[in-house]
Design a protein around this motif. Structure first.
Motif, mmCIF file in Angstrom:
data_model
loop_
_atom_site.group_PDB
_atom_site.id
_atom_site.type_symbol
_atom_site.label_atom_id
_atom_site.label_comp_id
_atom_site.label_asym_id
_atom_site.label_seq_id
_atom_site.Cartn_x
_atom_site.Cartn_y
_atom_site.Cartn_z
ATOM 1 N N GLY A 148 0.800 -1.225 0.000
ATOM 2 C CA GLY A 148 0.000 0.000 0.000
ATOM 3 C C GLY A 148 0.832 1.274 0.000
ATOM 4 O O GLY A 148 0.295 2.349 0.275
ATOM 5 N N ARG A 149 2.147 1.184 -0.316
ATOM 6 C CA ARG A 149 2.995 2.374 -0.318
ATOM 7 C C ARG A 149 3.675 2.516 -1.681
ATOM 8 O O ARG A 149 4.029 1.529 -2.327
ATOM 9 N N ALA A 150 3.833 3.796 -2.096
ATOM 10 C CA ALA A 150 4.543 4.066 -3.348
ATOM 11 C C ALA A 150 6.022 3.737 -3.165
ATOM 12 O O ALA A 150 6.595 3.908 -2.084
ATOM 13 N N TRP A 151 6.671 3.308 -4.251
ATOM 14 C CA TRP A 151 8.069 2.859 -4.154
ATOM 15 C C TRP A 151 8.750 2.997 -5.504
ATOM 16 O O TRP A 151 8.128 2.843 -6.560
ATOM 17 N N PHE A 152 10.061 3.322 -5.476
ATOM 18 C CA PHE A 152 10.847 3.237 -6.710
ATOM 19 C C PHE A 152 12.187 2.612 -6.370
ATOM 20 O O PHE A 152 12.702 2.743 -5.255
ATOM 21 N N GLY A 153 12.745 1.924 -7.350
ATOM 22 C CA GLY A 153 14.000 1.224 -7.134
ATOM 23 C C GLY A 153 14.465 0.531 -8.396
ATOM 24 O O GLY A 153 13.874 0.686 -9.478
ATOM 25 N N ASP A 154 15.555 -0.249 -8.267
ATOM 26 C CA ASP A 154 16.164 -0.933 -9.411
ATOM 27 C C ASP A 154 15.581 -2.336 -9.536
ATOM 28 O O ASP A 154 15.307 -3.008 -8.542
ATOM 29 N N THR A 155 15.459 -2.775 -10.774
ATOM 30 C CA THR A 155 15.001 -4.133 -11.048
ATOM 31 C C THR A 155 15.445 -4.526 -12.444
ATOM 32 O O THR A 155 15.880 -3.675 -13.244
ATOM 33 N N ASP A 156 15.362 -5.804 -12.749
ATOM 34 C CA ASP A 156 15.686 -6.301 -14.091
ATOM 35 C C ASP A 156 14.390 -6.663 -14.804
ATOM 36 O O ASP A 156 13.579 -7.454 -14.287
ATOM 37 N N ILE A 157 14.189 -6.097 -15.961
ATOM 38 C CA ILE A 157 13.007 -6.385 -16.786
ATOM 39 C C ILE A 157 13.500 -6.972 -18.096
ATOM 40 O O ILE A 157 14.142 -6.268 -18.897
ATOM 41 N N ASP A 158 13.227 -8.235 -18.275
ATOM 42 C CA ASP A 158 13.673 -8.956 -19.467
ATOM 43 C C ASP A 158 15.183 -8.798 -19.684
ATOM 44 O O ASP A 158 15.653 -8.582 -20.814
ATOM 45 N N GLY A 159 15.940 -8.864 -18.573
ATOM 46 C CA GLY A 159 17.404 -8.783 -18.661
ATOM 47 C C GLY A 159 17.956 -7.388 -18.778
ATOM 48 O O GLY A 159 19.176 -7.237 -18.927
ATOM 49 N N THR A 160 17.095 -6.381 -18.690
ATOM 50 C CA THR A 160 17.548 -4.996 -18.798
ATOM 51 C C THR A 160 17.479 -4.331 -17.433
ATOM 52 O O THR A 160 16.431 -4.355 -16.784
ATOM 53 N N HIS A 161 18.624 -3.741 -17.003
ATOM 54 C CA HIS A 161 18.657 -3.049 -15.723
ATOM 55 C C HIS A 161 17.845 -1.768 -15.846
ATOM 56 O O HIS A 161 18.149 -0.893 -16.668
#
Length: 557
Positions: A148-161
């Motif tokens: 229930g909280r807004a968030w931003f950060g790093d992740t890998d999407i289809d192998g792309t940072h």
């Protein structure tokens, strides 16, 4: 291995250097080139470090700024009425992805993001700007949107940072119905450098150009200062220099302006009796004789000292000091030295023999005068006067001889004392032998050294006693407890501040003495030290000086 003689050392050194380095110049790079490559490497490392810092800073700035932007776009997409309406439906909607496609595409178009999606609470992609991802499963392990909280950060999407911003879509009672997710791929390294500003690229390029130019100029300067010599040539020159300096017999010692030793070859170490490491240490801290130290560190380095004789406790050294300069700047002094101990000893013995010869010459002159007197008396017929004169002369000679031989059994020493007595009388000085004196016959080698000691001490005593009242020299010899020699005079004495100096480099307390004198007392100390003895000087009550030599047990014949 290089064989160098003292005659052609320079020519051999040049030839060997040319032969030994010709192949090296063909095989390797020059010193200037090596230094240039090293400097270029340093410049490259610096540039890489600057670029890495710039990339890290740009990446951090991108994450902070674009992360907030991704959350704002996700909130805007989540607040869209159609998105909220469709996500609040409880039944499954097979057309949800198609219905919400315009909204997610609009979010991408407005924000410049790479991907916009509507996720279910379990991470299933319900709608996406990339239709192929609909139905895929997204790992929500790092996100806080499902809480229930807004968030931003790093992740890998289809192998792309990528950088992702996620905002929950909540029901009226606070339940998470869906998650609005907007992501953007991180830019490349070049993109991050470009994002840091064109000025950074300009500065990096300018720094690289200046580094190259400075490296090239510095390499040229090094080449000029080394005279065009390369590493192998410099090393060869240093090796030959060390070999030549340490192989010559004469001693060489260099002292800088601060009084520190900068060079000490093997010959100097042996002559000065230096045993430990000395280079880099003050000249007065390595155990060198004080008389030598005073010459090595003069008050005025501009003055040269040529062929100065210094007598240490074990040697007689002939030293020559010259100022050393480099590019017109004075950097210290260089002193060469050679061992003159044997020469000085021979000079002392020759002086003793010369003294005896002078005595014999004086006696011959005296005898000639006496014979002329006797001849004249005979011609006059004064035979009684002739008899009285011959008797007087005979008694006088017998008294002198008996006074010596009764106490001195060594014939060489006795002969010296008799001769010195006559020679002193010619100068108006009375030479007396102490009645308590005693000396047995000595070993010939020791007798020779005793003659050197006595001859020099008596000569000095007679010289300083001439003109005094009374003019008298007293000699005492005793071998009953070791061997002691005592010579006292009625001269002006020896000032206390000169009592150590008179035993070193040609110092004399006698005025108006021509050059070459002053070595006698140096020989006295040298011979005494060789026998493990001591020599001391003191005042005599009433005026004059007393020299006392003490040797270990005498070796008798």
């Amino acid at each position: 291995m290089t064989h160098v003689t003292h005659v052609d050392a320079k020519e051999v050194l040049v030839i060997k250097n040319i032969r030994s380095t010709a192949g090296g110049l063909l095989r390797g790079r020059s010193l200037a080139a090596q230094f240039l490559v090293f400097q270029l490497f340093v410049v490259a490392v610096v540039l890489v470090a600057v670029a890495a810092v710039s990339v890290a800073q740009s990446e951090g700035e991108f994450r902070d700024v674009r992360g907030q932007r991704m959350i704002a776009v996700a909130e805007n997409m989540a607040s869209t009425p159609i998105v909220r309406e469709r996500t609040e439906q409880t039944r499954a909607d097979p057309f949800l992805a198609r219905t919400l496609a315009p909204e997610v595409d609009r979010a991408v178009a407005l924000s410049g993001a790479s991907l916009a999606e509507i996720l279910g609470p379990d991470g299933t992609v319900r709608a996406s700007s990339d239709p192929s991802r609909v139905g895929a499963r997204v790992d929500l392990g790092a996100t806080r949107a499902d809480e229930g909280r807004a968030w931003f950060g790093d992740t890998d999407i289809d192998g792309t940072h990528s950088l992702v911003g996620q905002v929950p879509i909540l029901s009226t009672d606070g339940e998470v119905l869906a998650i609005a997710s907007v992501s953007e791929a991180y830019p490349s390294v070049w993109g991050l450098l470009s994002g840091a500003g064109e000025s950074l690229l300009v500065y990096l390029g300018l720094g690289a150009a200046l580094g190259l130019l400075a490296s090239w100029l510095l390499s040229r300067r090094i080449k000029r200062q080394t005279g065009g010599l390369e590493v192998a040539e410099i090393a060869s020159l240093a090796d030959h220099r060390e070999a030549l300096l340490h192989s010559i017999r004469e001693g060489v010692i260099a002292v800088n302006g601060s009084g520190e030793i900068t060079l000490l070859n093997d010959g100097a170490q042996e002559l000065l009796d230096v045993t430990g490491p000395a280079v880099g240490r003050p000249v007065d801290s390595v155990g060198i004789d004080p008389a030598v130290v005073s010459l090595l560190t003069p008050g005025q380095e501009s003055e040269s000292a040529m062929d100065t004789v210094i007598a240490t406790r074990t040697r007689v050294l002939a030293l020559s000091r010259r100022p050393a300069t480099s590019q017109g700047r004075r950097i210290g002094t260089v002193t060469t030295m050679r061992d003159s101990t044997e020469l000085a000893a021979l000079q002392g013995q020759l002086s003793s023999h010369k003294s005896v010869t002078d005595t014999l010459r004086a006696q011959a002159h005296e005898f000639a005068n006496q014979l002329h007197t006797i001849s004249g008396l005979v011609q006059l017929g004064e035979f009684d006067a002739v008899r009285d004169l011959v008797g007087t002369l005979t008694r006088r000679r017998a008294e002198i001889s008996d006074a010596v031989t009764q106490r001195i059994s060594d014939p060489a020493v006795a002969a010296l004392l008799i001769a010195k007595t006559s020679l002193a009388a010619e100068s108006g000085v009375a030479l007396d032998l102490d009645p308590a004196s005693h000396l047995a016959a000595l070993d010939p080698a020791l007798a020779t050294d005793v003659i050197t000691l006595l001859g020099n001490l008596i000569d000095n005593a007679v010289d300083v006693s001439v003109g005094s009242t009374p003019a008298r020299v007293t000699v005492g010899i005793d071998d009953r407890d070791g061997l002691s020699i005592l010579v006292s005079d009625t001269g002006p004495g020896v000032p206390e501040h000169l009592r150590e100096a008179i035993f070193s480099r040609g110092v004399t307390s006698k005025p108006d003495v021509p050059g070459g004198r002053g070595i006698g007392l140096a020989l006295v100390r040298l011979v005494t030290a060789q026998h493990g003895g001591t020599v001391e000087v003191a005042d005599v009550p009433g005026g004059g000086a007393r020299f006392e030599v003490r040797l270990k047990a005498a070796t008798h014949a």
